[in-house]
Design a protein around this motif. Structure first.
Motif, mmCIF file in Angstrom:
data_model
loop_
_atom_site.group_PDB
_atom_site.id
_atom_site.type_symbol
_atom_site.label_atom_id
_atom_site.label_comp_id
_atom_site.label_asym_id
_atom_site.label_seq_id
_atom_site.Cartn_x
_atom_site.Cartn_y
_atom_site.Cartn_z
ATOM 1 N N TRP A 1 0.839 -1.201 0.000
ATOM 2 C CA TRP A 1 0.000 0.000 0.000
ATOM 3 C C TRP A 1 0.871 1.247 0.000
ATOM 4 O O TRP A 1 0.645 2.177 -0.776
ATOM 5 C CB TRP A 1 -0.929 -0.003 1.231
ATOM 6 C CG TRP A 1 -1.803 1.200 1.263
ATOM 7 C CD1 TRP A 1 -2.969 1.398 0.591
ATOM 8 C CD2 TRP A 1 -1.553 2.413 1.986
ATOM 9 N NE1 TRP A 1 -3.475 2.656 0.846
ATOM 10 C CE2 TRP A 1 -2.609 3.292 1.701
ATOM 11 C CE3 TRP A 1 -0.529 2.836 2.844
ATOM 12 C CZ2 TRP A 1 -2.690 4.586 2.241
ATOM 13 C CZ3 TRP A 1 -0.608 4.115 3.381
ATOM 14 C CH2 TRP A 1 -1.686 4.965 3.080
ATOM 15 N N ARG B 1 -3.659 10.711 -3.299
ATOM 16 C CA ARG B 1 -3.346 9.587 -2.404
ATOM 17 C C ARG B 1 -4.591 8.735 -2.148
ATOM 18 O O ARG B 1 -4.548 7.504 -2.219
ATOM 19 C CB ARG B 1 -2.799 10.134 -1.081
ATOM 20 C CG ARG B 1 -2.302 9.042 -0.138
ATOM 21 C CD ARG B 1 -1.948 9.619 1.219
ATOM 22 N NE ARG B 1 -3.127 10.001 1.962
ATOM 23 C CZ ARG B 1 -3.323 11.198 2.505
ATOM 24 N NH1 ARG B 1 -2.407 12.138 2.431
ATOM 25 N NH2 ARG B 1 -4.453 11.475 3.151
ATOM 26 N N CYS B 2 -5.703 9.389 -1.887
ATOM 27 C CA CYS B 2 -6.932 8.636 -1.616
ATOM 28 C C CYS B 2 -7.383 7.860 -2.861
ATOM 29 O O CYS B 2 -7.831 6.714 -2.757
ATOM 30 C CB CYS B 2 -8.043 9.570 -1.142
ATOM 31 S SG CYS B 2 -7.694 10.348 0.445
ATOM 32 N N CYS C 1 -5.320 4.887 -3.100
ATOM 33 C CA CYS C 1 -5.706 3.988 -1.999
ATOM 34 C C CYS C 1 -6.967 3.204 -2.371
ATOM 35 O O CYS C 1 -7.056 1.989 -2.142
ATOM 36 C CB CYS C 1 -5.915 4.835 -0.746
ATOM 37 S SG CYS C 1 -6.496 3.958 0.697
ATOM 38 N N TYR C 2 -7.920 3.876 -2.976
ATOM 39 C CA TYR C 2 -9.132 3.174 -3.430
ATOM 40 C C TYR C 2 -8.757 2.091 -4.433
ATOM 41 O O TYR C 2 -9.274 0.976 -4.399
ATOM 42 C CB TYR C 2 -10.120 4.119 -4.124
ATOM 43 C CG TYR C 2 -10.601 5.301 -3.337
ATOM 44 C CD1 TYR C 2 -10.765 5.242 -1.951
ATOM 45 C CD2 TYR C 2 -10.913 6.499 -3.989
ATOM 46 C CE1 TYR C 2 -11.220 6.353 -1.250
ATOM 47 C CE2 TYR C 2 -11.374 7.606 -3.292
ATOM 48 C CZ TYR C 2 -11.522 7.529 -1.926
ATOM 49 O OH TYR C 2 -11.973 8.619 -1.238
ATOM 50 N N ARG D 1 -7.371 -1.132 -3.000
ATOM 51 C CA ARG D 1 -8.345 -1.973 -2.301
ATOM 52 C C ARG D 1 -9.428 -2.517 -3.232
ATOM 53 O O ARG D 1 -9.818 -3.684 -3.136
ATOM 54 C CB ARG D 1 -8.954 -1.184 -1.135
ATOM 55 C CG ARG D 1 -7.925 -0.962 -0.031
ATOM 56 C CD ARG D 1 -8.503 -0.254 1.158
ATOM 57 N NE ARG D 1 -8.682 1.173 0.942
ATOM 58 C CZ ARG D 1 -9.432 1.955 1.705
ATOM 59 N NH1 ARG D 1 -10.095 1.424 2.722
ATOM 60 N NH2 ARG D 1 -9.507 3.248 1.475
ATOM 61 N N GLN E 1 -15.687 10.420 1.562
ATOM 62 C CA GLN E 1 -14.855 9.862 0.480
ATOM 63 C C GLN E 1 -15.268 10.467 -0.865
ATOM 64 O O GLN E 1 -16.308 11.107 -0.961
ATOM 65 C CB GLN E 1 -15.007 8.329 0.434
ATOM 66 C CG GLN E 1 -14.674 7.612 1.722
ATOM 67 C CD GLN E 1 -13.202 7.700 2.117
ATOM 68 O OE1 GLN E 1 -12.355 8.142 1.349
ATOM 69 N NE2 GLN E 1 -12.890 7.287 3.334
ATOM 70 N N CYS F 1 -9.791 8.376 9.104
ATOM 71 C CA CYS F 1 -10.095 7.504 7.969
ATOM 72 C C CYS F 1 -9.313 6.192 8.020
ATOM 73 O O CYS F 1 -9.914 5.122 7.971
ATOM 74 C CB CYS F 1 -9.808 8.263 6.668
ATOM 75 S SG CYS F 1 -10.120 7.284 5.193
ATOM 76 N N GLY F 2 -7.982 6.290 8.082
ATOM 77 C CA GLY F 2 -7.229 5.036 8.077
ATOM 78 C C GLY F 2 -5.733 5.223 8.174
ATOM 79 O O GLY F 2 -5.088 4.675 9.054
ATOM 80 N N CYS F 3 -5.165 6.028 7.264
ATOM 81 C CA CYS F 3 -3.706 6.137 7.249
ATOM 82 C C CYS F 3 -3.224 7.265 8.171
ATOM 83 O O CYS F 3 -3.992 8.163 8.520
ATOM 84 C CB CYS F 3 -3.188 6.351 5.834
ATOM 85 S SG CYS F 3 -3.687 7.915 5.105
ATOM 86 N N GLY G 1 -3.521 10.814 6.669
ATOM 87 C CA GLY G 1 -4.839 11.409 6.852
ATOM 88 C C GLY G 1 -5.044 11.848 8.304
ATOM 89 O O GLY G 1 -5.636 12.902 8.558
#
Ligand code: SF4
Length: 169
Positions: free
Chosen positions: A65, A79-80, A83-84, A87, A113, A160-162, A165
């Motif tokens: 990732w 980046r997002c 990232c999408y 996944r 998102q 969100c996750g990372c 972020g």
């Protein structure tokens, strides 16, 4: 009943997506979220999802990732989007292997998102992989479902996750 592989990013969004999908599909829940940092946070979110759903789980591939996003890590939008792609691509391939009729994602729940980007990207990936993508819009019920989920007492995440972020918040 048709089957759908639901990429599940966390417990609250899986809870909400289930409300949209369970009348139409036999849902298989899929966990692939190498974007969640640090690992302790990943474990917390996975632990919640595991208690709620019977999950197909893929490894925590944080290095892969990171290699997909590190050159543009400071550019949130780009980046997002990458990232999408990481996944959703993996989800579509897994759905193909598992022979579900469709794949979809809990990312369509969140008003935070890039909803239209996710839809367009997933449709493109679906046509490349040769499998249906099921689109729905979970945003209108986001807060109602989130508040309902909070009453369960399960852990809910604050970002969100990372870590990129998280630091931007
Ligand atoms: S903020 Fe969320 S969607 Fe964007 S790169 Fe980080 S984890 Fe992925």
């Amino acid at each position: 009943m048709k089957t759908v592989l639901l990429h599940t990013c966390c417990g609250p969004c899986g809870f909400s997506a289930t409300k949209f999908l369970s009348d139409r599909f036999d849902i298989k829940y899929y966990w692939y979220n190498p974007n969640i940092q640090p690992f302790q946070e990943y474990e917390k979110r996975l632990n919640v999802a595991r208690q709620l759903f019977s999950l197909v789980i893929d490894d925590y591939a944080e290095k892969e990732w990171l290699s997909a996003v590190k050159d543009i890590a400071d550019n949130k939008n780009e980046r997002c989007i990458r990232c999408y792609r990481v996944r959703l691509t993996k989800t579509a391939k897994r759905a193909k292997e598992l022979k579900t009729d469709f794949f979809t994602t809990t990312l369509l729940i969140s008003p935070y998102q890039h909803h239209d980007v996710i839809k367009e990207m997933a449709e493109e990936i679906a046509s490349t992989v040769g499998l249906g993508f099921y689109y729905y819009d979970g945003r209108p019920d986001f807060y109602k479902n989130y508040n309902e989920f909070k009453k369960t007492g399960f852990y809910t995440q604050k970002y969100c996750g990372c870590l990129f972020g998280k630091n931007e918040k």
